[in-house]
Design a protein around this motif. Structure first.
Motif, PDB file in Angstrom:
ATOM      1  N   TYR A 502      25.028  40.008  41.762  1.00 49.54           N
ATOM      2  CA  TYR A 502      25.576  39.279  40.806  1.00 49.54           C
ATOM      3  C   TYR A 502      27.215  38.991  40.199  1.00 49.54           C
ATOM      4  CZ  TYR A 502      20.412  39.844  40.049  1.00 49.54           C
ATOM      5  OH  TYR A 502      19.112  39.938  40.053  1.00 49.54           O
ATOM      6  N   GLU A 504      31.224  39.803  40.831  1.00 52.90           N
ATOM      7  CA  GLU A 504      32.428  39.813  41.429  1.00 52.90           C
ATOM      8  C   GLU A 504      33.298  41.079  41.687  1.00 52.90           C
ATOM      9  OE1 GLU A 504      33.734  37.436  43.651  1.00 52.90           O
ATOM     10  OE2 GLU A 504      33.038  35.636  43.162  1.00 52.90           O
ATOM     11  N   ARG A 505      32.987  41.839  40.547  1.00 48.76           N
ATOM     12  CA  ARG A 505      33.758  43.205  40.343  1.00 48.76           C
ATOM     13  C   ARG A 505      33.139  43.880  39.301  1.00 48.76           C
ATOM     14  NH1 ARG A 505      37.222  44.128  36.569  1.00 48.76           N
ATOM     15  NH2 ARG A 505      37.218  41.897  36.007  1.00 48.76           N
ATOM     16  N   GLU A 527      31.538  38.436  36.310  1.00 46.66           N
ATOM     17  CA  GLU A 527      30.232  37.659  36.855  1.00 46.66           C
ATOM     18  C   GLU A 527      30.596  36.664  37.838  1.00 46.66           C
ATOM     19  OE1 GLU A 527      26.962  38.102  33.736  1.00 46.66           O
ATOM     20  OE2 GLU A 527      28.170  36.561  33.278  1.00 46.66           O
ATOM     21  N   ARG A 528      29.844  36.498  38.859  1.00 51.45           N
ATOM     22  CA  ARG A 528      29.909  35.141  39.840  1.00 51.45           C
ATOM     23  C   ARG A 528      28.745  34.296  39.585  1.00 51.45           C
ATOM     24  NH1 ARG A 528      29.065  38.719  44.418  1.00 51.45           N
ATOM     25  NH2 ARG A 528      30.728  38.070  45.425  1.00 51.45           N
ATOM     26  N   THR A 530      25.680  32.925  40.559  1.00 55.24           N
ATOM     27  CA  THR A 530      24.480  33.245  41.263  1.00 55.24           C
ATOM     28  C   THR A 530      23.354  32.167  41.612  1.00 55.24           C
ATOM     29  OG1 THR A 530      23.333  33.676  39.080  1.00 55.24           O
ATOM     30  CG2 THR A 530      24.470  35.498  40.438  1.00 55.24           C
ATOM     31  N   GLN A 732      33.096  42.312  48.908  1.00 54.93           N
ATOM     32  CA  GLN A 732      33.645  41.074  48.450  1.00 54.93           C
ATOM     33  C   GLN A 732      33.885  40.047  49.721  1.00 54.93           C
ATOM     34  OE1 GLN A 732      34.746  40.429  45.529  1.00 54.93           O
ATOM     35  NE2 GLN A 732      34.194  42.352  44.650  1.00 54.93           N
TER      36      GLN A 732
END
Length: 910
Positions: A502, A504-505, A527-528, A530, A732
């Motif tokens: 969920y 990116e980092r 957050e990326r 989803t 990543q």
């Protein structure tokens, strides 16, 4: 009532080369006064000395007459001359005891300069300070630069400083001050003319550096006061940014365009020119470490896949990293006094490349003479270490006589710290102390350990989760508030949160809390997206147009749940399914998923429609790596050998040969009720974009009449996915080289004499398993005729009935092409096949056109006759999801197989 006006104007202003102000007025007045006083004083002295004594003092007697023979008296009208006014030493008329003449009489007349209005106002109280002419700058901002305050006595010197301070602020092109003196006091009025406001900043010609990064890196900003020196400094900053990327020849110029309402637009024009590449790197002084090893740790000068033989671009930040890596290499080899000089970077004569020269002073190589590790208490006394001295010493792999290796020592010290921190001693200290013996080239290493207090977790804070709820992250953590601190558990918690896919980092930072024995842990995440909308399309000589679509939300409402709607539509198939997954059912270690599906497949020999549902419960035996699950499926299948209308309205003309042959038992249909237990082991670093780890799943599915199923079979499946990161940041997408391998085995049998229904058999081919082959074209083929007549025309290339045994593998290398936009390349090698083990097919003569390759009966030699293909592709991690464009080339083609197949879709392969 009188007033004065003082003013200052910038030399480069539009009013011309003027600089007038109260500071210069005061300076001029002071200089003029001083000059006049000096001139007047000297003249008075000269005049007084040239005057006869009788005129200097009445009644002086004989002294008033000149001495005989002294010559005529000076002309009264002549200019006074000091050299002619000294009286004779023997004049003797003057009384030496007489009092001296007053100084005023000796100096003569006093010259007075009229006072300015500012001088007259000295000492008056300031009753008001007014500001006018300001637009962007507020009155309070102007007053903040003034030392003059209301109620204070006015001083001309202070006013001069205030004008200079306003000018130095850089906001104004013109500053005027009006002073009004009245009975109540002094009123000051500051009239300012502001410099233009920057309306916008524009860049042109910047292809390699984004506008946002340029805007962030310069001094001038939109909606601020224009400062030409700041614009010039920004030009240099832009050049520096380009030089860091290897564009040493970049030209930057600027223009300032005037706009309405005293605003300007600052425009930067950039000519990037060609990126400078590294032509040659020369090492001087590396007598003990070969160039090949130094170049291995450097990124500068390493040509990429698309460098076409050049040495790659030069980047300042990359080269600084290379110098640190070379120093570390020397330290790891025992050269503790190594020095790498400042590199000499020179442009080549054609100005398209650079040559770098590095001077290295290696120094001596050191061996370990003594290495001692022990623990001290708070009083400095040596105590028994955690786990005992023997266990502690075993964590340190270096021994006396070994060459010093800093990397190994650091790694061992980290193991020591982890040992203590896992026991709750967060503040443990284990810092090595080294003492060099340059004569013997030996080093002594002493590692004293201090435990510090036993530490508990006071608080866990989560930042950055604007969508995902805290509980989704906390249930993946192996640390809790109130527990003893554990570094291993904290690192495992980070891995589990990252594996959700969920974010990116995920950054974890522990800090000392309210007391030395308390620690606060901060989880900071990015957050990326989803939610994905995946679509794919392709063309096939069998299915014509193929379209697939999938709408999926992997983090539904931030609860960590998954919901997916999938559809596949073509002239020969329709698939619609809805799936919901809850990883923590009722906040327990149980998981639950359910699926509803409707499927229609239309083949050349039959069509099959299925409607059904499945329900899965799982339990984490080892959270989250090992999971056991049980799936129950209820579905109804119908096989039709008549014409079938598809979604697009086309009608399939099925060949009714199979039902009239002994193979009719392949078309058993009806109700299927099955149970499928499975066990899965998952160590992937990211479930959506894995770059390391493995995933293995083993399952057995059985359907028989004891469960109420009309269709009976037993199916076993083993699949494994392996990921190895060859370089780049783990987890990543678009980072580094990743080697991937997927292997799947499948075997299905039936206790019924009718055999396995054809719709449950294995067919390979297509972008999802065997690239380079059309969909479902790999499998067992039988030499059947189109009718029951033995003399009838055979089915071209045999009838594909699939297999009850399959095996295939996909090996691929994924690598970056353009990192900043997420474009990656892939090269792959696929192999596999499908066979039969059932007697009724093993006794059938295979199709003669391709014996062995598609034999209906499996044997050990069949593993040597796998279908293979190779190819390449491009993948783009786009906002819609991972796009796949792949070209497959089958090896050792048979009958009418194509030499290459291009397909594309959206979604990860595995």
């Amino acid at each position: 009532m009188r007033s004065i006006s003082v003013r200052t104007v910038d030399a480069p202003s539009r009013r011309g080369q003027r600089c007038r102000g109260v500071f210069f007025i005061a300076l001029f007045a002071f200089g003029a006064t001083l000059a006049m006083l000096l001139t007047g004083s000297l003249s008075s002295v000269a005049w007084a000395q040239a005057t006869p004594a009788s005129q200097a003092k009445p009644g002086a007697g004989p002294a008033s007459q000149p001495k005989p023979g002294a010559g005529p008296a000076p002309d009264a009208g002549a200019p006074p001359a000091a050299s002619t006014t000294t009286p004779a030493p023997d004049a003797g008329a003057a009384d030496p005891n007489a009092p001296a003449a007053p100084a005023t009489e000796a100096l003569g007349p006093t010259i007075r300069i009229p006072q300015t209005e500012g001088d007259k106002a000295e000492g008056y109280n300031i009753v008001a300070i007014e500001v006018s002419g300001n637009r962007k700058t507020t009155k309070d901002e102007v007053l903040s630069y003034l030392k003059e305050k209301i109620g204070q006595p006015f001083k001309m010197e202070t006013l001069t400083g205030d004008v200079r301070a306003l000018w130095d602020a850089g906001f104004f092109d013109d500053v005027e001050v009006d002073l009004t003196r009245g009975d109540r006091g002094v009123t000051l009025r500051f009239l300012v003319r502001e410099r233009p406001n920057i309306k916008a900043i524009e860049f042109s010609g910047n292809d390699e550096i984004e506008t946002d990064k340029l805007t962030e890196g310069i001094e001038v900003k939109a909606n601020t006061i224009l400062s030409v020196p700041a614009v010039r400094r920004s030009v240099q900053k832009i050049k520096d940014m380009y030089q860091e990327k290897g564009y040493f020849l970049a030209d930057v110029d600027f223009t300032i365009d005037s706009q309405r309402e005293n605003e300007v637009i600052v425009k930067f024009k950039i000519v990037e020119h060609q990126q400078v590449t590294v032509r040659r790197i020369t090492f001087i002084g590396n007598e003990n470490v070969p160039e090949s090893e130094l170049r291995e740790v450097m990124q500068t000068g390493q040509g990429s896949l698309f460098s076409f033989g050049s040495g790659g671009p030069y980047r300042q930040d990359m080269f600084e990293r290379d110098v640190l890596m070379m120093s570390a290499l020397y330290y790891d080899k025992g050269y503790m006094n190594v020095q790498i000089g400042t590199p000499r970077v020179m442009l080549t004569p054609d100005r398209e490349g650079i040559e770098i020269t590095l001077v290295i002073h290696e120094g001596p190589r050191f061996k370990i003479r003594q290495l001692r590790v022990f623990e001290r208490d708070a009083d400095g006394n040596e105590v028994e270490p955690l786990g005992g001295r023997r266990a502690l010493r075993q964590l340190i792999r270096a021994h006396s006589g070994d060459w010093f290796n800093r990397a190994e020592v650091v790694k061992d010290l980290q193991a020591v710290r982890t040992l203590y921190r896992d026991a709750g001693y967060y503040s443990v200290e284990a810092d090595p102390e080294t003492e060099l013996d340059s004569v013997k080239r030996e080093v002594d290493i002493v590692i004293p350990i201090k435990r510090g207090p036993l530490t508990r977790i006071e608080r866990i804070e989560i930042k950055g989760n604007t969508k995902t709820r805290d509980k989704v992250l906390r249930r993946e953590m192996e640390v809790q508030e109130g527990q003893l601190y554990s570094e291993t558990k904290l690192e495992t918690s980070k891995k589990r949160i990252t594996a959700l896919g969920y974010f990116e980092r995920v950054d974890v930072t522990p800090e000392i809390g309210s007391a030395p024995d308390r620690v606060t842990i901060y989880f900071e995440i990015a957050e990326r997206a989803t939610g994905t909308f995946q679509v794919g399309a392709g063309f096939s000589s069998v299915e014509n147009f193929i379209a697939t679509a999938q709408i999926q939300q992997a983090n539904l409402f931030g609860n960590g749940q998954s919901l997916a709607l999938q559809a596949q539509i073509s002239s020969l198939r329709q698939i619609v399914s809805v799936r919901f997954f809850e990883p923590y059912f009722l906040n327990s270690d149980w998981s639950m998923s359910t699926e509803l599906f409707n499927q229609l497949y239309v083949f050349s020999d039959f069509s099959r429609s299925s409607n059904g549902a499945s329900l899965t419960y799982g339990y984490a035996l080892v959270q989250p790596w090992l999971r056991l699950s049980l799936t129950g499926t209820v579905q109804y299948d119908k096989v039709n050998t008549q014409n079938t209308t598809t979604f697009f309205g086309s009608t399939s003309s099925v060949i009714n040969t199979f039902p009239r042959l002994p193979l009719a038992n392949l078309f058993n249909d009806g109700r299927t009720i099955s149970l499928r237990p499975s066990i899965a082991y998952d160590t992937r670093d990211n479930r959506l974009f894995p770059t390391s780890g493995i995933y293995v799943n083993l399952s057995t599915e059985f359907a028989n009449d004891a469960l109420g199923s009309e269709v009976q079979y037993l199916r076993h499946r083993l699949s494994g996915q392996f990921y190895y990161n060859l370089g780049g940041s783990t987890g990543q997408p678009g980072s580094g080289f990743v080697l991937k391998l997927r292997t799947e085995l499948g075997y299905i049998t039936s206790p019924s004499s009718a055999g396995v229904p054809i719709y449950q058999r294995f067919f390979l081919g297509g972008i999802l398993d065997m690239r380079g082959y059309r969909l479902r074209t790999i499998g067992t083929r039988l030499p059947l005729n189109q009718t029951l007549d033995p003399n009838a025309t055979p089915i071209p290339n045999g009838a594909n009935i699939g297999g009850n045994l399959q095996a295939y593998s996909n090996l691929e290398l994924e690598f970056p092409i353009i990192d900043k936009v997420g474009i990656r390349g892939v090269v792959f090698y696929d192999m596999g096949n499908a066979w039969n083990t059932e007697d009724q097919f093993c006794k059938t003569t295979p199709a003669p056109q391709f014996p062995g390759v598609v034999s209906p009966c499996f044997s050990a030699s069949s593993l040597l006759k796998l279908r293979t293909s190779t190819g390449f592709g491009i993948r783009w991690f786009s906002p819609l999801g991972p796009l796949r464009f792949e070209w497959g080339f089958p090896l050792y083609r048979i009958f009418n197989e194509e030499s290459s197949v291009f397909e594309f879709t959206i979604g990860n392969f595995f």
